[in-house]
Design an enzyme around this catalytic site. Structure first.
Site, PDB file in Angstrom:
ATOM      1  CG  HIS A 128       4.021  -1.362   2.422  1.00  0.00           C
ATOM      2  ND1 HIS A 128       2.880  -2.032   2.050  1.00  0.00           N
ATOM      3  CD2 HIS A 128       4.195  -1.611   3.742  1.00  0.00           C
ATOM      4  CE1 HIS A 128       2.390  -2.668   3.097  1.00  0.00           C
ATOM      5  NE2 HIS A 128       3.165  -2.422   4.135  1.00  0.00           N
ATOM      6  CE  LYS A 174       1.435   2.236  10.214  1.00  0.00           C
ATOM      7  NZ  LYS A 174       1.821   0.923  10.680  1.00  0.00           N
ATOM      8  CG  HIS A 189      -0.418  -0.126   2.525  1.00  0.00           C
ATOM      9  ND1 HIS A 189       0.431   0.821   3.033  1.00  0.00           N
ATOM     10  CD2 HIS A 189      -0.538  -1.068   3.490  1.00  0.00           C
ATOM     11  CE1 HIS A 189       0.789   0.493   4.261  1.00  0.00           C
ATOM     12  NE2 HIS A 189       0.229  -0.665   4.550  1.00  0.00           N
ATOM     13  CB  CYS A 229      -1.487  -3.798  20.072  1.00  0.00           C
ATOM     14  SG  CYS A 229      -0.359  -3.017  18.899  1.00  0.00           S
ATOM     15  CB  CYS A 288       3.706  -5.169  16.629  1.00  0.00           C
ATOM     16  SG  CYS A 288       2.577  -3.833  16.816  1.00  0.00           S
ATOM     17  CG  HIS A 328      -1.772  -3.581  14.925  1.00  0.00           C
ATOM     18  ND1 HIS A 328      -0.459  -3.691  15.324  1.00  0.00           N
ATOM     19  CD2 HIS A 328      -1.763  -3.483  13.573  1.00  0.00           C
ATOM     20  CE1 HIS A 328       0.324  -3.682  14.261  1.00  0.00           C
ATOM     21  NE2 HIS A 328      -0.431  -3.551  13.188  1.00  0.00           N
ATOM     22  CB  CYS A 377       1.038  -6.894  19.469  1.00  0.00           C
ATOM     23  SG  CYS A 377       0.125  -6.515  17.942  1.00  0.00           S
TER      24      CYS A 377
HETATM   25  N1  MSP Z   1       8.527  -6.449   8.593  1.00  0.00           N
HETATM   26  C1  MSP Z   1       8.688  -5.330   9.427  1.00  0.00           C
HETATM   27  C2  MSP Z   1       9.977  -4.604   9.112  1.00  0.00           C
HETATM   28  C3  MSP Z   1      11.223  -5.423   9.267  1.00  0.00           C
HETATM   29  S1  MSP Z   1      12.639  -4.515   8.805  1.00  0.00           S
HETATM   30  C4  MSP Z   1      13.940  -5.454   9.269  1.00  0.00           C
HETATM   31  C5  MSP Z   1       7.517  -4.365   9.236  1.00  0.00           C
HETATM   32  N2  MSP Z   1       6.834  -4.499   8.092  1.00  0.00           N
HETATM   33  S2  MSP Z   1       5.577  -3.588   7.689  1.00  0.00           S
HETATM   34  O1  MSP Z   1       5.185  -4.080   6.404  1.00  0.00           O
HETATM   35  O2  MSP Z   1       4.588  -3.611   8.710  1.00  0.00           O
HETATM   36  O3  MSP Z   1       6.074  -2.132   7.619  1.00  0.00           O
HETATM   37  C6  MSP Z   1       7.205  -1.826   6.865  1.00  0.00           C
HETATM   38  C7  MSP Z   1       7.439  -0.334   6.790  1.00  0.00           C
HETATM   39  O4  MSP Z   1       6.339   0.298   6.173  1.00  0.00           O
HETATM   40  C8  MSP Z   1       7.647   0.324   8.149  1.00  0.00           C
HETATM   41  O5  MSP Z   1       8.724   1.245   8.053  1.00  0.00           O
HETATM   42  C9  MSP Z   1       6.392   1.083   8.353  1.00  0.00           C
HETATM   43  O6  MSP Z   1       6.600   2.252   9.096  1.00  0.00           O
HETATM   44  C10 MSP Z   1       6.034   1.435   6.919  1.00  0.00           C
HETATM   45  N3  MSP Z   1       4.633   1.760   6.842  1.00  0.00           N
HETATM   46  C11 MSP Z   1       3.579   0.911   6.926  1.00  0.00           C
HETATM   47  N4  MSP Z   1       2.452   1.663   6.930  1.00  0.00           N
HETATM   48  C12 MSP Z   1       2.770   2.979   6.862  1.00  0.00           C
HETATM   49  C13 MSP Z   1       2.053   4.149   6.693  1.00  0.00           C
HETATM   50  N5  MSP Z   1       0.742   4.180   6.694  1.00  0.00           N
HETATM   51  N6  MSP Z   1       2.747   5.285   6.484  1.00  0.00           N
HETATM   52  C14 MSP Z   1       4.124   5.306   6.351  1.00  0.00           C
HETATM   53  N7  MSP Z   1       4.831   4.213   6.508  1.00  0.00           N
HETATM   54  C15 MSP Z   1       4.192   3.080   6.980  1.00  0.00           C
HETATM   55  O7  MSP Z   1       7.304  -3.518  10.093  1.00  0.00           O
END
Ligand code: MSP
Length: 499
Positions: free
Chosen positions: A20, A294, A17, A138, A128, A141, A125
């Site tokens: 990411h 978020k 999304h 959490c 997370c 979440h 959680c």
């Molecule tokens: N798998 C772990 C990261 C491991 S790194 C060794 C994880 N994955 S995640 O898919 O949940 O999130 C990955 C990244 O995407 C994180 O930096 C997170 O902050 C970012 N984002 C996920 N949703 C986001 C928003 N809505 N806005 C900005 N970044 C966000 O955590």
């Protein structure tokens, strides 16, 4: 100079999304900026495929974890090139090479005497994949925390508390922005760190702990070690090998604020235990939100698909909007109306229009090729100097971890060139020599502008440079003046979006 840039590895539990996409765009913008400077850059990303979160999501979908993650990992892997992002290493935690590396990493912690067997009793959680010491929900979440009690290996995190504080104090640029650095410091200074539970027996979906039947590595230890395993193609290189260290010496992790503790506390402590150098910098971004929430796959109402957005507006529009509007560390509430308004104003009306008007006049009045003939007047040299000083301001913004400030400077330069064009009104100039010099001044300042826009707007900048008869951009060309210049009619650089 070498730069190793990493994005987090994304959970392969749902489709990519905008949240990411943002972190990855930011890392790619840095990659392009360093490449413009002539530096070598390696960009690593990947997918996080182990742990209970994935195992449960697979079960809910009625699939084995392997069958569940394969298409999702593929979605991430194909998204980046389709948006003009060249990821050099895409690491999957289920890859055999990574598993070998993660096992070797664990062995180093053991050899250092920092791993011992105990029992974990507490809250967790699964979304997370994070332990909590208190609370019932959490905080991210808003779901009930689960209580676990199981045998577990622990990592002596507490041993590294003073060293971490010292490192962060001695290296003010280690964590940017400063608000995040202060947050980590008060976390570290405000309590005695407890040892970290680093293995799980509740799931078998992970990297097995060698010699400890039933235990798999805690998914975050497994995931963090991808930053090193991504540097070793087959997973056999030693940590000290120059092929790894030549990148690792200058590593920057781009992360979101929700995963700060993992990167600013656990990861450096694990590296210190393993006897390895710490990354140079963590650049911590805020969140993208929709109506204050978020963007997250656990809340479908917030999902904006980056492919759909870029499909209508183009990859550059997607990049520009987020890179310009998300200030260092701040959250940004996404709105489609604001997106369209920003893109039309900056890319169509300002930058795009400037190129079109200038090129069509230069074709009409000067046949698309001319030289500077009259002496430059003060108004000309002011504009040319402004282009060069904008370059300095953009470089400062990148050095401070805030390319959004760079993007704002860049678009201000485009407005200033537009204002010069409007005030000089070259379409009214009768004197041939003055006309040539005026249009030459525009050509040369736009040439600099397109160098500065290129990390933010790679496609549009290339188009604009073709219209100016210019090839690949490089930072060194800023302020270097060509005496004979050309233009070519190449069509509009960016078409307005319909609301
Ligand atoms: N798998 C772990 C990261 C491991 S790194 C060794 C994880 N994955 S995640 O898919 O949940 O999130 C990955 C990244 O995407 C994180 O930096 C997170 O902050 C970012 N984002 C996920 N949703 C986001 C928003 N809505 N806005 C900005 N970044 C966000 O955590």
């Amino acid at each position: 100079m070498n730069h190793y840039l990493t994005t987090p590895i994304y959970y392969a539990s749902g489709s990519p999304h905008l949240g990411h996409a943002y972190t990855t765009l930011l890392a790619d913008c840095y990659k392009r900026y360093y490449q413009l400077q002539g530096d070598d850059v390696l960009l690593a990303s990947g997918t996080d495929e182990h742990g209970q979160k994935i195992e449960r999501a697979a079960r809910a979908a009625g699939l084995s974890p392997e069958a569940f993650i394969a298409p999702l990992s593929q979605e991430f892997q194909t998204l980046w090139p389709s948006r003009g992002i060249e990821v050099d290493r895409f690491e999957r935690t289920t890859a055999p090479a990574h598993k070998r590396y993660a096992t070797a990493f664990w062995r180093r912690l053991e050899t250092a005497g920092d791993i011992y067997l105990g029992r974990y009793q507490g809250l967790y959680c699964v979304e997370c994949e994070q332990y909590f010491t208190e609370g019932t929900l959490c905080p991210v979440h808003r779901r009930p925390l689960e209580s676990f009690s199981e045998p577990s290996y622990f990592f002596r995190l507490g041993r590294f508390q003073d060293a971490l504080i010292q490192h962060i104090r001695d290296n003010p640029q280690f964590i940017v922005p400063a608000t995040r650095r202060n947050e980590v410091l008060s976390f570290l200074e405000g309590q005695t760190l407890k040892d970290l539970s680093v293995s799980r027996t509740a799931t078998s979906w992970g990297v097995p702990v060698a010699g400890a039947e039933g235990h798999v590595q805690y998914v975050w230890v497994d995931a963090l070690s991808t930053y090193l395993s991504a540097l070793s193609l087959d997973g056999t290189a030693r940590f000290e090998d120059e092929s790894i260290q030549c990148w690792w010496r200058n590593a920057t992790h781009f992360i979101g604020k929700d995963i700060l503790t993992f990167h600013a506390v656990y990861w450096p402590a694990l590296l210190l235990s393993a006897g390895l150098p710490l990354p140079r910098q963590l650049i911590v971004n805020g969140w993208l939100t929709v109506e204050g929430l978020k963007i997250s796959k656990s809340d479908p109402s917030t999902i904006v698909d980056p492919r759909a957005l870029a499909g209508q507006a183009g990859s550059d529009a997607l990049r520009w909007y987020f890179l310009k509007n998300v200030s260092l560390g701040q959250d940004l509430d996404f709105s489609a109306a604001h997106f369209v308004q920003t893109i039309n104003s900056d890319l169509a009306n300002n930058f795009g229009n400037l190129i079109s008007r200038f090129v069509s006049l230069a074709q009409k009045r000067l046949g698309g090729s001319w030289r500077q003939v009259a002496d430059l007047e003060t108004r000309d040299t002011i504009l040319l100097a402004q282009a060069v000083s904008t370059g300095d301001a953009v470089a400062t913004a990148f050095a401070q971890g805030d390319p959004s400030e760079g993007a704002r400077q860049v678009i201000r330069l485009a407005s200033d060139i537009n204002a010069y064009f409007q005030q000089q009104a070259p379409w009214k100039i009768g004197d041939e020599a003055r006309l040539a010099t005026t249009l030459w001044t525009v050509h040369q300042s736009v040439a600099d502008l397109t160098i500065l826009t290129s990390p933010f707007l790679p496609e549009i900048s290339t188009k604009a440079r073709h219209a100016l008869g210019l090839g690949q951009a490089s930072w060194r060309q800023i302020g270097q003046r060509d005496h004979v210049v050309s233009t070519f009619e190449t069509g509009p650089v960016y078409l307005r979006l319909e609301p």
